[in-house]
Design a protein around this motif. Structure first.
Motif, PDB file in Angstrom:
ATOM      1  N   SER A 143       0.831  -1.206   0.000  1.00 25.99           N
ATOM      2  CA  SER A 143       0.000   0.000   0.000  1.00 25.99           C
ATOM      3  C   SER A 143       0.867   1.258   0.000  1.00 25.99           C
ATOM      4  CB  SER A 143      -0.968  -0.008   1.177  1.00 25.99           C
ATOM      5  OG  SER A 143      -0.279   0.106   2.380  1.00 25.99           O
ATOM      6  N   ALA A 144       2.074   1.170   0.575  1.00 24.36           N
ATOM      7  CA  ALA A 144       2.988   2.316   0.505  1.00 24.36           C
ATOM      8  C   ALA A 144       3.409   2.557  -0.943  1.00 24.36           C
ATOM      9  CB  ALA A 144       4.211   2.083   1.386  1.00 24.36           C
ATOM     10  N   ILE A 178      12.185   3.511  10.494  1.00 22.58           N
ATOM     11  CA  ILE A 178      12.126   2.059  10.356  1.00 22.58           C
ATOM     12  C   ILE A 178      12.714   1.413  11.608  1.00 22.58           C
ATOM     13  CG2 ILE A 178      12.930   0.104   8.988  1.00 22.58           C
ATOM     14  CD1 ILE A 178      11.312   1.691   7.198  1.00 22.58           C
ATOM     15  N   GLY A 220      -1.141   3.953   3.606  1.00 20.06           N
ATOM     16  CA  GLY A 220       0.036   3.988   2.744  1.00 20.06           C
ATOM     17  C   GLY A 220       1.063   5.029   3.121  1.00 20.06           C
ATOM     18  N   LEU A 221       1.136   5.369   4.416  1.00 17.61           N
ATOM     19  CA  LEU A 221       2.180   6.302   4.836  1.00 17.61           C
ATOM     20  C   LEU A 221       3.537   5.609   4.726  1.00 17.61           C
ATOM     21  CD1 LEU A 221       0.562   7.986   7.974  1.00 17.61           C
ATOM     22  CD2 LEU A 221       0.586   8.782   5.615  1.00 17.61           C
ATOM     23  N   PHE A 222       4.583   6.422   4.529  1.00 17.44           N
ATOM     24  CA  PHE A 222       5.920   5.849   4.371  1.00 17.44           C
ATOM     25  C   PHE A 222       6.606   5.782   5.734  1.00 17.44           C
ATOM     26  CE2 PHE A 222       5.350   8.324   0.261  1.00 17.44           C
ATOM     27  CZ  PHE A 222       4.687   7.273  -0.340  1.00 17.44           C
ATOM     28  N   PRO A 223       6.861   4.562   6.254  1.00 17.02           N
ATOM     29  CA  PRO A 223       7.372   4.433   7.619  1.00 17.02           C
ATOM     30  C   PRO A 223       8.778   5.002   7.790  1.00 17.02           C
ATOM     31  CG  PRO A 223       7.339   2.305   6.515  1.00 17.02           C
ATOM     32  CD  PRO A 223       6.633   3.262   5.620  1.00 17.02           C
ATOM     33  N   ASN A 224       9.503   5.178   6.671  1.00 15.00           N
ATOM     34  CA  ASN A 224      10.866   5.692   6.786  1.00 15.00           C
ATOM     35  C   ASN A 224      10.920   7.211   6.848  1.00 15.00           C
ATOM     36  OD1 ASN A 224       9.872   5.353   4.100  1.00 15.00           O
ATOM     37  ND2 ASN A 224      11.867   5.932   3.320  1.00 15.00           N
ATOM     38  N   MET A 225       9.771   7.854   6.689  1.00 14.39           N
ATOM     39  CA  MET A 225       9.766   9.315   6.683  1.00 14.39           C
ATOM     40  C   MET A 225       8.999   9.857   7.882  1.00 14.39           C
ATOM     41  SD  MET A 225       8.923  10.281   2.768  1.00 14.39           S
ATOM     42  CE  MET A 225       9.668   9.411   1.397  1.00 14.39           C
ATOM     43  N   VAL A 235       5.355  15.074   0.533  1.00 12.04           N
ATOM     44  CA  VAL A 235       5.926  14.306  -0.577  1.00 12.04           C
ATOM     45  C   VAL A 235       5.660  14.985  -1.925  1.00 12.04           C
ATOM     46  CG1 VAL A 235       5.630  12.194  -1.926  1.00 12.04           C
ATOM     47  CG2 VAL A 235       6.038  12.040   0.513  1.00 12.04           C
ATOM     48  N   VAL A 236       4.398  15.315  -2.185  1.00  4.53           N
ATOM     49  CA  VAL A 236       4.081  15.894  -3.498  1.00  4.53           C
ATOM     50  C   VAL A 236       4.668  17.307  -3.648  1.00  4.53           C
ATOM     51  CG1 VAL A 236       2.221  16.553  -5.068  1.00  4.53           C
ATOM     52  CG2 VAL A 236       2.053  14.426  -3.784  1.00  4.53           C
ATOM     53  N   PHE A 296       6.949   9.617  13.675  1.00  2.69           N
ATOM     54  CA  PHE A 296       6.911   8.665  12.574  1.00  2.69           C
ATOM     55  C   PHE A 296       5.537   7.987  12.547  1.00  2.69           C
ATOM     56  CE2 PHE A 296      11.462   9.134  13.223  1.00  2.69           C
ATOM     57  CZ  PHE A 296      11.885   9.296  11.906  1.00  2.69           C
ATOM     58  N   HIS A 318       4.377   5.038  12.641  1.00  4.09           N
ATOM     59  CA  HIS A 318       4.021   3.948  13.562  1.00  4.09           C
ATOM     60  C   HIS A 318       3.696   4.457  14.966  1.00  4.09           C
ATOM     61  CE1 HIS A 318       8.251   4.280  14.847  1.00  4.09           C
ATOM     62  NE2 HIS A 318       7.823   3.769  15.975  1.00  4.09           N
ATOM     63  N   ARG A 334      -1.973  14.564   3.529  1.00  2.70           N
ATOM     64  CA  ARG A 334      -0.980  14.347   2.480  1.00  2.70           C
ATOM     65  C   ARG A 334      -1.611  14.513   1.098  1.00  2.70           C
ATOM     66  NH1 ARG A 334       2.394   8.787   2.043  1.00  2.70           N
ATOM     67  NH2 ARG A 334       0.331   7.977   1.531  1.00  2.70           N
TER      68      ARG A 334
END
Lengths: 250, 323
Positions: free
Chosen positions: A139-140, A239, B86-91, B99-100, B133, B135, B149
């Motif tokens: 989904s990401a 992460i 769909g969030l990006f866990p690394n950001m 992002v956009v 983050f 999570h 977003r």
């Protein structure tokens, strides 16, 4: 403190006591005499050892990481089984047999050792690269695509950072295994610290054995620690924290 | 504005996922694509930002045929929210939301300003959450960030694929209301996928009811409930469609029609409903055995009642006839 923690402490203390005992025994019996008396030869062997490790694992890294990335792209996904199985073969054949096979191609010497160790290092890196990239939340990726990221941007900004932990673990495994296996390079004339280890075995001489084996062990352990540090810096903070939180809640 | 002109999608093996759909989502309109699983609603949505290709027909966004646009650039001008956020866990949250704008080359100051605005809009203080983050947030907060977003670059059109579907009912209902509030001020053109008819009635200006890739009815919620176009629609809205339609009307609507007489101050055990409360909740209170009397209160604080179920019944009859 619960019983688990107590057991962990006891094991830890026993482990360190064993190490101290071992070094006390080796040093008091003057088992590092080879190392101390022939430092030039030692550094020569160490240099050769590192040379084999460095060249073979760098080549493995440069092959397996791009291959892993390529095999997780939709276009090439169908070839994954082929390459992973080929790499698997390299890992299932006993390391000594790969060395023998490489010698068959390239004769005696360092080239054969490098080729054998290269083949031997491919699988852990390839497998972990693929596993890491596959574990990226679909989904990401869908969200990234829907927001207008190009496949290249998705790879660099989403997939690789999220797969970094698994990829580095694979590289670490490959290199640590490689350091130990390089000791066998002596058998096909590749040199390295294996020269002293095998001499020690053949002559029943502990001074050769310990002067060769202990540095190889220390090398493997310190490279392992170095990669843990690298993992800390290369894996994105988000992460890392998420993984930690997942472990704690489990 | 989103225009679908005779849009079809055929998968290999002659499976028609979308069958000759022609609808128009006007500027600032909130349209919900509704239907059972496998009816093609998500496919239809994903065809708008070209995550699915169309086989036949034409889709135009803001007057431009999407097939003539650069896929990646056109997607950056369309907000996209999905169910599993769909969030990006690394950001960090700030990087996620931006992002956009980052892809569009906004400056640092522009991004910081926009981020603060969006976070205040969704009720999450930017200074508190910017460095967090994904999570570390709850499901509801993550979904709010997903909405922020999608709004980041202020796109005129938003595509939302069951954005609140994974949330528990209480949080879902609260976020739906928050989002309606946001939509009232921003007036985006929204295409929203849902399988939940109550959600559709609550949010939509218009509902597209789909079955097997075909449009069964494209109408306002009240019409869909009161005048189903065919048997499938009638079955889908259910036998309690009248009850459902009550959630479309508020106490205000009832007071504007034929209000109950203005009354005395009620007992402490009586229920009083404000103007914004839905008639469904009023009726529900009326039917509750332990409830004594139900009163209505308008904006000026005047109290009417006690209201009876018969009064609501006659209101519904009037509405069904005029609808």
């Amino acid at each position: 403190m619960n019983s688990k923690a107590v057991i962990a402490w006891v094991v830890k203390i026993a482990f360190w006591a064993l190490i101290v005992l071992f070094f006390w025994w080796t040093i008091s019996n003057n088992m590092f005499s080879q190392l101390l008396e022939n430092p030039d030869q030692f550094f020569g062997l160490l240099g050769r050892h590192l040379q084999i490790v460095l060249i073979s694992s760098t080549l493995a890294l440069l092959t397996a990481v791009p291959a892993g990335i390529l095999l997780t792209r939709p276009k090439y996904r169908k070839y994954e089984w082929l390459l992973v199985n080929t790499a698997n073969l390299g890992q299932t054949i006993p390391s000594i047999a790969i060395l023998a096979l490489a010698m068959g191609f390239l004769g005696i010497g360092i080239q054969a050792a490098i080729l054998a160790l290269y083949v031997y290092s491919l699988l852990p890196i390839l497998q972990n690269t693929i596993a890491g990239l596959k574990s990226v939340n679909p989904s990401a990726k869908d969200a990234a695509l829907g927001m207008g990221m190009t496949p290249k941007q998705i790879l660099w900004k989403i997939e690789l950072p999220m797969a970094a932990s698994s990829m580095i673990a694979g590289i670490r495994t490959a290199i640590v295994l490689n350091i130990g296996t390089t000791a066998l390079a002596y058998l096909i004339g590749g040199g390295g610290l294996g020269v002293w280890i095998f001499t020690g075995i053949q002559l029943f001489d502990n001074t050769y054995l310990i002067s060769g084996a202990v540095p190889v062990t220390l090398l493997a352990v310190s490279v392992d620690q170095l990669f843990r540090l690298l993992q800390f810096f290369l894996v994105p903070k988000g992460i890392r924290l998420a993984q930690k939180a997942a472990i704690q809640s489990a | 504005m989103i225009e679908f002109k005779n849009v079809s999608k055929v998968y290999p093996g002659d499976i028609k996922a979308i069958d000759d759909v022609s609808i128009t989502v006007e500027h600032g309109e909130f349209v919900v694509l509704l239907g059972p699983s496998g009816c093609g609603k998500t496919t239809l949505l994903r065809m708008v930002n070209q995550l699915e290709e169309l086989t036949e027909g034409e889709i135009a966004v803001e007057g431009n045929n999407i097939q003539e646009l650069n896929k990646f650039e056109m997607r950056r001008n369309i907000g996209y929210v999905i169910q599993s956020n769909g969030l990006f866990p690394n950001m960090t949250i700030e990087d996620n939301v931006m992002v956009v704008p980052s892809m569009l080359g906004w400056t640092k100051e522009e991004k910081a300003e926009r981020f603060a605005y969006l976070m205040n809009l969704i009720g999450m203080p930017p200074e508190q959450y910017g460095e967090s983050f994904p999570h570390e947030l709850s499901g509801g907060q993550q979904q709010r960030i997903g909405v922020a977003r999608a709004l980041a670059a202020d796109p005129p059109v938003m595509l939302m694929d069951e954005p609140f579907g994974a949330l528990d009912p209480i949080i879902r209902s609260r976020i739906q209301e928050e989002f309606l509030e946001i939509q009232r001020s921003l007036k985006k053109t929204i295409l929203f996928v849902s399988h939940d008819i109550d959600e559709a009635i609550k949010l939509a200006d218009k509902i597209v009811l789909l079955k097997d890739g075909k449009v069964q009815q494209f109408d306002k919620p009240a019409e869909l409930l009161n005048q189903p176009a065919n048997e499938f629609v009638a079955e889908f809205v259910g036998e309690d469609s009248v009850l459902k339609s009550l959630s479309l009307y508020t106490v205000k609507d009832l007071l504007e029609g034929a209000p109950p007489t203005e009354g005395a101050a009620p007992d402490a055990s009586d229920a009083i409903f404000e103007e914004t409360a839905s008639l469904r909740s009023v009726l529900s209170a009326l039917l509750t055995p332990s409830q004594k009397n139900v009163w209505l209160k308008n904006n000026e604080g005047r109290i009417f009642g006690p209201v009876s179920a018969a009064q609501i019944e006659s209101f519904v009859h009037r509405m069904t006839v005029t609808a």
